[in-house]
Design a protein around this motif. Structure first.
Motif, PDB file in Angstrom:
ATOM      1  N   VAL A  90     -35.662  24.777 -21.712  1.00 48.89           N
ATOM      2  CA  VAL A  90     -36.448  24.204 -22.809  1.00 48.89           C
ATOM      3  C   VAL A  90     -35.829  22.874 -23.246  1.00 48.89           C
ATOM      4  O   VAL A  90     -36.542  21.887 -23.453  1.00 48.89           O
ATOM      5  N   ALA A  91     -34.505  22.827 -23.358  1.00 52.74           N
ATOM      6  CA  ALA A  91     -33.831  21.588 -23.751  1.00 52.74           C
ATOM      7  C   ALA A  91     -34.055  20.486 -22.705  1.00 52.74           C
ATOM      8  O   ALA A  91     -34.267  19.318 -23.065  1.00 52.74           O
ATOM      9  N   SER A  92     -34.042  20.845 -21.433  1.00 52.95           N
ATOM     10  CA  SER A  92     -34.296  19.855 -20.373  1.00 52.95           C
ATOM     11  C   SER A  92     -35.729  19.343 -20.449  1.00 52.95           C
ATOM     12  O   SER A  92     -35.988  18.155 -20.258  1.00 52.95           O
ATOM     13  N   TRP A  93     -36.664  20.239 -20.730  1.00 48.48           N
ATOM     14  CA  TRP A  93     -38.071  19.839 -20.884  1.00 48.48           C
ATOM     15  C   TRP A  93     -38.217  18.889 -22.069  1.00 48.48           C
ATOM     16  O   TRP A  93     -38.883  17.869 -21.974  1.00 48.48           O
ATOM     17  N   GLN A  94     -37.564  19.252 -23.189  1.00 50.37           N
ATOM     18  CA  GLN A  94     -37.608  18.381 -24.370  1.00 50.37           C
ATOM     19  C   GLN A  94     -37.065  17.001 -24.026  1.00 50.37           C
ATOM     20  O   GLN A  94     -37.647  15.982 -24.396  1.00 50.37           O
ATOM     21  N   SER A  95     -35.953  16.975 -23.336  1.00 49.80           N
ATOM     22  CA  SER A  95     -35.324  15.710 -22.969  1.00 49.80           C
ATOM     23  C   SER A  95     -36.235  14.886 -22.056  1.00 49.80           C
ATOM     24  O   SER A  95     -36.370  13.674 -22.228  1.00 49.80           O
ATOM     25  N   LEU A  96     -36.861  15.549 -21.095  1.00 61.31           N
ATOM     26  CA  LEU A  96     -37.771  14.852 -20.184  1.00 61.31           C
ATOM     27  C   LEU A  96     -38.914  14.201 -20.956  1.00 61.31           C
ATOM     28  O   LEU A  96     -39.266  13.051 -20.713  1.00 61.31           O
ATOM     29  N   LEU A  97     -39.489  14.928 -21.905  1.00 60.71           N
ATOM     30  CA  LEU A  97     -40.633  14.381 -22.645  1.00 60.71           C
ATOM     31  C   LEU A  97     -40.218  13.347 -23.684  1.00 60.71           C
ATOM     32  O   LEU A  97     -40.980  12.419 -23.967  1.00 60.71           O
ATOM     33  N   GLN A  98     -39.017  13.487 -24.245  1.00 59.09           N
ATOM     34  CA  GLN A  98     -38.552  12.516 -25.239  1.00 59.09           C
ATOM     35  C   GLN A  98     -38.087  11.224 -24.592  1.00 59.09           C
ATOM     36  O   GLN A  98     -38.246  10.144 -25.160  1.00 59.09           O
ATOM     37  N   SER A  99     -37.495  11.329 -23.409  1.00 58.11           N
ATOM     38  CA  SER A  99     -36.983  10.151 -22.701  1.00 58.11           C
ATOM     39  C   SER A  99     -37.364  10.232 -21.228  1.00 58.11           C
ATOM     40  O   SER A  99     -36.502  10.444 -20.367  1.00 58.11           O
ATOM     41  N   PRO A 100     -38.645  10.075 -20.921  1.00 57.19           N
ATOM     42  CA  PRO A 100     -39.049  10.179 -19.518  1.00 57.19           C
ATOM     43  C   PRO A 100     -38.533   8.996 -18.708  1.00 57.19           C
ATOM     44  O   PRO A 100     -38.195   7.955 -19.279  1.00 57.19           O
ATOM     45  N   ALA A 102     -38.647   5.644 -16.689  1.00 48.70           N
ATOM     46  CA  ALA A 102     -39.440   4.456 -17.043  1.00 48.70           C
ATOM     47  C   ALA A 102     -40.839   4.497 -16.435  1.00 48.70           C
ATOM     48  O   ALA A 102     -41.813   4.121 -17.086  1.00 48.70           O
ATOM     49  N   ARG A 103     -40.944   4.968 -15.207  1.00 49.90           N
ATOM     50  CA  ARG A 103     -42.240   4.976 -14.529  1.00 49.90           C
ATOM     51  C   ARG A 103     -43.231   5.985 -15.124  1.00 49.90           C
ATOM     52  O   ARG A 103     -44.412   5.963 -14.794  1.00 49.90           O
ATOM     53  N   LEU A 104     -42.753   6.890 -16.022  1.00 50.48           N
ATOM     54  CA  LEU A 104     -43.641   7.872 -16.649  1.00 50.48           C
ATOM     55  C   LEU A 104     -43.866   7.627 -18.136  1.00 50.48           C
ATOM     56  O   LEU A 104     -44.631   8.349 -18.776  1.00 50.48           O
ATOM     57  N   VAL A 105     -43.218   6.609 -18.695  1.00 45.76           N
ATOM     58  CA  VAL A 105     -43.354   6.327 -20.124  1.00 45.76           C
ATOM     59  C   VAL A 105     -44.824   6.092 -20.472  1.00 45.76           C
ATOM     60  O   VAL A 105     -45.510   5.302 -19.826  1.00 45.76           O
ATOM     61  N   GLY A 106     -45.312   6.830 -21.454  1.00 45.40           N
ATOM     62  CA  GLY A 106     -46.684   6.700 -21.919  1.00 45.40           C
ATOM     63  C   GLY A 106     -47.723   7.358 -21.031  1.00 45.40           C
ATOM     64  O   GLY A 106     -48.911   7.284 -21.311  1.00 45.40           O
ATOM     65  N   LYS A 107     -47.298   8.022 -19.958  1.00 44.73           N
ATOM     66  CA  LYS A 107     -48.248   8.618 -19.018  1.00 44.73           C
ATOM     67  C   LYS A 107     -48.351  10.138 -19.141  1.00 44.73           C
ATOM     68  O   LYS A 107     -49.026  10.769 -18.338  1.00 44.73           O
ATOM     69  N   LEU A 108     -47.685  10.718 -20.152  1.00 47.26           N
ATOM     70  CA  LEU A 108     -47.689  12.174 -20.307  1.00 47.26           C
ATOM     71  C   LEU A 108     -48.148  12.608 -21.710  1.00 47.26           C
ATOM     72  O   LEU A 108     -47.590  13.542 -22.283  1.00 47.26           O
ATOM     73  N   ALA A 119     -40.396  20.337 -30.339  1.00 51.83           N
ATOM     74  CA  ALA A 119     -39.702  19.115 -30.740  1.00 51.83           C
ATOM     75  C   ALA A 119     -38.821  19.275 -31.968  1.00 51.83           C
ATOM     76  O   ALA A 119     -38.010  18.414 -32.258  1.00 51.83           O
ATOM     77  N   GLY A 120     -38.945  20.376 -32.686  1.00 55.21           N
ATOM     78  CA  GLY A 120     -38.228  20.539 -33.944  1.00 55.21           C
ATOM     79  C   GLY A 120     -36.722  20.556 -33.834  1.00 55.21           C
ATOM     80  O   GLY A 120     -36.026  19.940 -34.629  1.00 55.21           O
ATOM     81  N   SER A 121     -36.202  21.251 -32.858  1.00 59.86           N
ATOM     82  CA  SER A 121     -34.747  21.328 -32.725  1.00 59.86           C
ATOM     83  C   SER A 121     -34.382  21.588 -31.270  1.00 59.86           C
ATOM     84  O   SER A 121     -35.174  22.127 -30.506  1.00 59.86           O
TER      85      SER A 121
END
Length: 153
Positions: A90-100, A102-108, A119-121
């Motif tokens: 879950v933490a890895s997923w959060q990290s991926l979505l918070q800081s994807p 560069a090639r995925l920024v804004g595409k998810l 996203a809460g904690s």
């Protein structure tokens, strides 16, 4: 049942997921269909960019959470290790979505929206705490507690 649903049943490791898949019905709701296609597209894009999606530790923790709430009950070391793997995923997923990448920024955007409840904690501290106290073989680390560290040679 479609091929995709059968594949999902094969990889889905917990009952609530299986029930949700088996409960799927054809839909004529255009907004829902579009949303599902967008989610699928975002996952495919992520995979096509060679981004690892953490799924190895996924399971439904409902039963362990219920067990942990029983007065006097304790989770076994293997159960705690499963919780740590889930928390890490879950933490890895959060990290991926918070800081994807560069090639995925804004595409998810749909994946981010779907995951907003996470996203809460961060669960990383929970995973680290369990990993510090439970050894890979399931035994307690000497430093699991001050008392244990004092009584072990």
């Amino acid at each position: 049942m479609g091929v995709a649903a059968c594949a999902c049943l094969y990889v889905c490791g917990f009952a609530s997921c299986r029930f949700a898949i088996l409960d799927l019905k054809p839909s004529t709701d255009e907004a829902w269909i579009i949303s599902q296609h967008q989610l699928t597209g975002e996952v495919r894009l992520t995979l096509s960019e060679q981004v690892s999606i953490p799924l190895g530790g996924l399971f439904d923790p409902t039963q362990l959470a219920a067990k942990a709430q029983i007065p006097g009950a304790a989770l076994e070391a293997s159960e705690l290790q499963s919780v740590a793997r889930l928390a890490n995923d879950v933490a890895s997923w959060q990290s991926l979505l918070q800081s994807p990448p560069a090639r995925l920024v804004g595409k998810l955007p749909r994946l981010v929206e779907l995951s907003i409840a996470l996203a809460g904690s961060s669960l990383r501290p929970l995973a680290e705490s369990i990993e510090r106290t439970i050894q890979p073989d399931g035994s307690l680390a000497d430093n699991a507690s001050p008392e244990l560290g004092r009584i072990r040679p």
